[in-house]
Write an enzyme that holds these catalytic residues in place. Sequence first.
Site, PDB file in Angstrom:
ATOM      1  N   LYS A 136     -16.531  14.507   1.298  1.00  0.00           N
ATOM      2  CA  LYS A 136     -15.945  14.262  -0.025  1.00  0.00           C
ATOM      3  C   LYS A 136     -17.074  14.072  -1.040  1.00  0.00           C
ATOM      4  CE  LYS A 136     -11.409  12.567   0.559  1.00  0.00           C
ATOM      5  NZ  LYS A 136     -10.440  11.619   0.027  1.00  0.00           N
TER       6      LYS A 136
ATOM      7  N   GLU B 139      -1.936   9.107  11.587  1.00  0.00           N
ATOM      8  CA  GLU B 139      -3.234   9.590  11.088  1.00  0.00           C
ATOM      9  C   GLU B 139      -4.356   9.082  11.991  1.00  0.00           C
ATOM     10  OE1 GLU B 139      -5.306   9.859   6.803  1.00  0.00           O
ATOM     11  OE2 GLU B 139      -5.627   7.938   7.798  1.00  0.00           O
TER      12      GLU B 139
ATOM     13  N   SER C  94       0.828  -1.202   0.000  1.00  0.00           N
ATOM     14  CA  SER C  94       0.000   0.000   0.000  1.00  0.00           C
ATOM     15  C   SER C  94       0.873   1.267   0.000  1.00  0.00           C
ATOM     16  CB  SER C  94      -0.917  -0.062   1.226  1.00  0.00           C
ATOM     17  OG  SER C  94      -1.762   1.022   1.256  1.00  0.00           O
TER      18      SER C  94
HETATM   19  P1  0O2 Z   1      -6.610   2.710   4.322  1.00  0.00           P
HETATM   20  O1  0O2 Z   1      -6.277   1.282   4.222  1.00  0.00           O
HETATM   21  O2  0O2 Z   1      -8.075   2.973   4.666  1.00  0.00           O
HETATM   22  O3  0O2 Z   1      -5.693   3.483   5.184  1.00  0.00           O
HETATM   23  P2  0O2 Z   1      -5.005   9.615  -0.538  1.00  0.00           P
HETATM   24  O4  0O2 Z   1      -6.493   9.694  -0.864  1.00  0.00           O
HETATM   25  O5  0O2 Z   1      -4.645   8.494   0.389  1.00  0.00           O
HETATM   26  O6  0O2 Z   1      -4.164   9.673  -1.748  1.00  0.00           O
HETATM   27  P3  0O2 Z   1      -4.818  11.502   1.616  1.00  0.00           P
HETATM   28  O7  0O2 Z   1      -4.987  12.995   1.561  1.00  0.00           O
HETATM   29  O8  0O2 Z   1      -3.709  10.949   2.444  1.00  0.00           O
HETATM   30  O9  0O2 Z   1      -4.653  10.972   0.137  1.00  0.00           O
HETATM   31  O10 0O2 Z   1      -6.078  10.811   2.088  1.00  0.00           O
HETATM   32  P4  0O2 Z   1      -7.533  11.227   2.510  1.00  0.00           P
HETATM   33  O11 0O2 Z   1      -8.395  11.237   1.302  1.00  0.00           O
HETATM   34  O12 0O2 Z   1      -7.567  12.417   3.402  1.00  0.00           O
HETATM   35  O13 0O2 Z   1      -7.856   9.935   3.380  1.00  0.00           O
HETATM   36  C1  0O2 Z   1      -7.573   8.673   2.878  1.00  0.00           C
HETATM   37  C2  0O2 Z   1      -8.279   7.628   3.759  1.00  0.00           C
HETATM   38  O14 0O2 Z   1      -9.593   8.106   4.095  1.00  0.00           O
HETATM   39  C3  0O2 Z   1      -8.494   6.349   2.969  1.00  0.00           C
HETATM   40  O15 0O2 Z   1      -7.439   5.491   3.281  1.00  0.00           O
HETATM   41  C4  0O2 Z   1      -9.810   5.831   3.540  1.00  0.00           C
HETATM   42  O16 0O2 Z   1      -9.570   5.173   4.778  1.00  0.00           O
HETATM   43  C5  0O2 Z   1     -10.560   7.106   3.836  1.00  0.00           C
HETATM   44  N1  0O2 Z   1     -11.368   7.582   2.697  1.00  0.00           N
HETATM   45  C6  0O2 Z   1     -11.156   8.718   1.988  1.00  0.00           C
HETATM   46  N2  0O2 Z   1     -12.099   8.880   1.050  1.00  0.00           N
HETATM   47  C7  0O2 Z   1     -12.937   7.837   1.152  1.00  0.00           C
HETATM   48  C8  0O2 Z   1     -14.136   7.448   0.461  1.00  0.00           C
HETATM   49  O17 0O2 Z   1     -14.622   8.102  -0.470  1.00  0.00           O
HETATM   50  N3  0O2 Z   1     -14.722   6.283   0.876  1.00  0.00           N
HETATM   51  C9  0O2 Z   1     -14.238   5.518   1.906  1.00  0.00           C
HETATM   52  N4  0O2 Z   1     -14.893   4.395   2.224  1.00  0.00           N
HETATM   53  N5  0O2 Z   1     -13.100   5.874   2.569  1.00  0.00           N
HETATM   54  C10 0O2 Z   1     -12.471   6.998   2.207  1.00  0.00           C
HETATM   55  P5  0O2 Z   1      -6.764   4.594   2.155  1.00  0.00           P
HETATM   56  O18 0O2 Z   1      -5.554   5.281   1.691  1.00  0.00           O
HETATM   57  O19 0O2 Z   1      -7.798   4.233   1.133  1.00  0.00           O
HETATM   58  O20 0O2 Z   1      -6.330   3.297   2.866  1.00  0.00           O
END
Ligand code: 0O2
Length: 228
Positions: free
Chosen positions: A140, A167, A77
């Site tokens: 979002k 985070e 990841s």
């Molecule tokens: P995991 O396994 O959940 O940790 P990125 O989107 O990662 O490139 P950023 O700014 O780091 O950039 O992330 P963001 O969008 O602030 O937050 C990313 C995490 O928020 C995601 O983790 C999800 O856990 C959650 N998330 C964000 N948007 C959505 C969405 O539309 N639906 C759902 N279900 N969860 C969301 P990762 O990275 O997916 O992995």
Amino acid sequence: MMSKKNEIVNLQHMTLPKNATPEQKELLTGMVRVNHLYRSALKVAVTQLEILDEEFSTMYDHSPIHHIEYRLKTLDSITEKLHRRGHEVTIDNIYTYIQDVAGVRVICNYLDDIYYLRRLLTRTECFTITRESDYIKNPKESGYRSLHLILDVPIVISEGTLHLPVEVQLRTIAMDMWASLEHELRYKSNRNFSEEDAKRLQLCSEAICEVDREMQNIYLGETPEYNA
Ligand code: 0O2
């Protein structure tokens, strides 16, 4: 999606190809260190949250935390995220560009609990917020709602005190239900995810937002925001 992963990673757990280059060997050795340091930061953050939760359970009728989940990001990841952002996979780039190697998800009972916990967490000199994304006030496009904080967490190691990002995602039980099912529907099910599905999920998110507000009002003994 997020599960408790707390096991120690040693070099012997990592499979190195027979003809591994010096860079690959260096990356794997570095990953053992990354895993150890971020696991320590995760422990500090989770322990602090558990202390607050226990305090509430023993002193008050109401605890703001329903439950806590946490995880370390996998190397796959991390690699995907670095590539997506146009960076090479190096240990330095992990420290520089990946803020969510250590991730904690705090599932709260009520909407106000989220902001209350945010205040509690940052009242101590121990943690500072280095980045904040309020997807509750500004959801979002998908309908996703949660409060995301990047906390600067100090850990004491043999070389001294090191500060690492953790985070913290704070959300209600209802927001968690939505996020978990949306992720399942969008990425994991065998069916095609259509525009119509996306629209319906946005509507579900709005409905959940109203439910959260009304549950909060019932808890506080306030009058409903709608005409029954
Ligand atoms: P995991 O396994 O959940 O940790 P990125 O989107 O990662 O490139 P950023 O700014 O780091 O950039 O992330 P963001 O969008 O602030 O937050 C990313 C995490 O928020 C995601 O983790 C999800 O856990 C959650 N998330 C964000 N948007 C959505 C969405 O539309 N639906 C759902 N279900 N969860 C969301 P990762 O990275 O997916 O992995």
